[in-house]
Enzyme design. Structure first.
Site, PDB file in Angstrom:
ATOM      1  CG  ASP A   1      40.336 -16.779 -20.095  1.00 18.35           C
ATOM      2  OD1 ASP A   1      41.095 -17.753 -19.927  1.00 18.35           O
ATOM      3  OD2 ASP A   1      40.669 -15.773 -20.716  1.00 18.35           O
TER       4      ASP A   1
ATOM      5  CG  HIS B   1      43.163 -15.639 -17.077  1.00 22.99           C
ATOM      6  ND1 HIS B   1      43.446 -15.624 -18.431  1.00 22.99           N
ATOM      7  CD2 HIS B   1      42.822 -14.376 -16.746  1.00 22.99           C
ATOM      8  CE1 HIS B   1      43.272 -14.393 -18.886  1.00 22.99           C
ATOM      9  NE2 HIS B   1      42.884 -13.612 -17.892  1.00 22.99           N
TER      10      HIS B   1
ATOM     11  N   GLY C   1      56.861 -22.543 -19.326  1.00 18.37           N
ATOM     12  CA  GLY C   1      56.576 -23.667 -18.441  1.00 18.37           C
ATOM     13  C   GLY C   1      57.009 -23.463 -17.003  1.00 18.37           C
TER      14      GLY C   1
END
Ligand code: GRF
Length: 199
Positions: A149, A108, A11
């Site tokens: 993605d 990503h 996180g």
């Protein structure tokens, strides 16, 4: 703009965003963290910022459809209007996708469409970038649709790949940059500089 986070592990992107919401550099209100992993470090981080935290997974909801619905319900009860995937390793179900069409962001750790898709996550991405002899890598913030993605790219930023890089050193350089990139994207959505497609 009310944010809901989904995270599975550390996180650090979520934390960077929470700090910037607190300082006012992102005009958004974080509302909830949902994790599949009861031991995720992200949960403790979110609590420190006073966020509601929930754990939903195959143990709490053995059927995927009810899990998907529980996540959608929790986001809507928290009045979330933008979902921020921050290292969330599970599939997003059709109920969440429908309730939050064009309102789910992901980051990503590569320059998509390069090094994305099935099996491309975590260190595998950086290993593949180095193995391909790339001289630059980066990160991509994009909207998600049913495929992980894919979905429109909102922002990308590059970092150099150095001849001495290992996947670990490249990961560290990309992750540090991700914190700024993800925060900047959210700040620009909040202030209207980046317009999301209609829901
Ligand atoms: C980041 O590398 C991000 O690109 C990917 O998952 C990782 C999450 O890291 N989607 P953290 O949990 O935010 O530290």
């Amino acid at each position: 703009m009310k944010l809901g986070f989904l995270a599975s592990h550390g996180g650090s992107n979520m934390q960077a965003i929470l700090e910037r919401c607190r300082s006012g550099s992102i005009a958004a209100e974080p509302r909830i963290l949902i994790s599949n992993n009861a031991n995720a470090a992200a949960i403790e981080k979110a609590r420190r910022f006073g966020l509601e935290t929930r754990v939903f997974n195959g143990k709490t909801h053995p059927e995927f459809e009810t899990l998907d619905q529980a996540i959608a319900d929790a986001l809507q009860t928290a009045e979330v209007d933008l979902v921020v995937l921050a290292g969330y390793m599970k599939q997003i179900g059709s109920r969440v996708l429908t309730a939050y069409r064009n309102r789910i962001l992901n980051i990503h750790p590569s320059l998509l469409p390069k090094f994305g898709g099935k099996g491309m996550y975590g260190m595998r991405v950086h290993e593949a970038v180095i193995a391909a002899g790339e001289t630059q890598s980066g990160a991509t913030v994009h909207l998600i649709d049913a495929e992980y993605d894919e979905g429109p790219i909102l922002q990308q930023r590059t970092v150099p790949v150095l001849p001495s890089d290992t996947s670990e050193s490249l990961h560290e350089r990309v992750l540090e940059m991700e914190h700024n990139l993800y925060s900047d994207t959210l700040a620009r959505i909040a202030n209207g500089e980046i317009r999301l497609p209609p829901q």
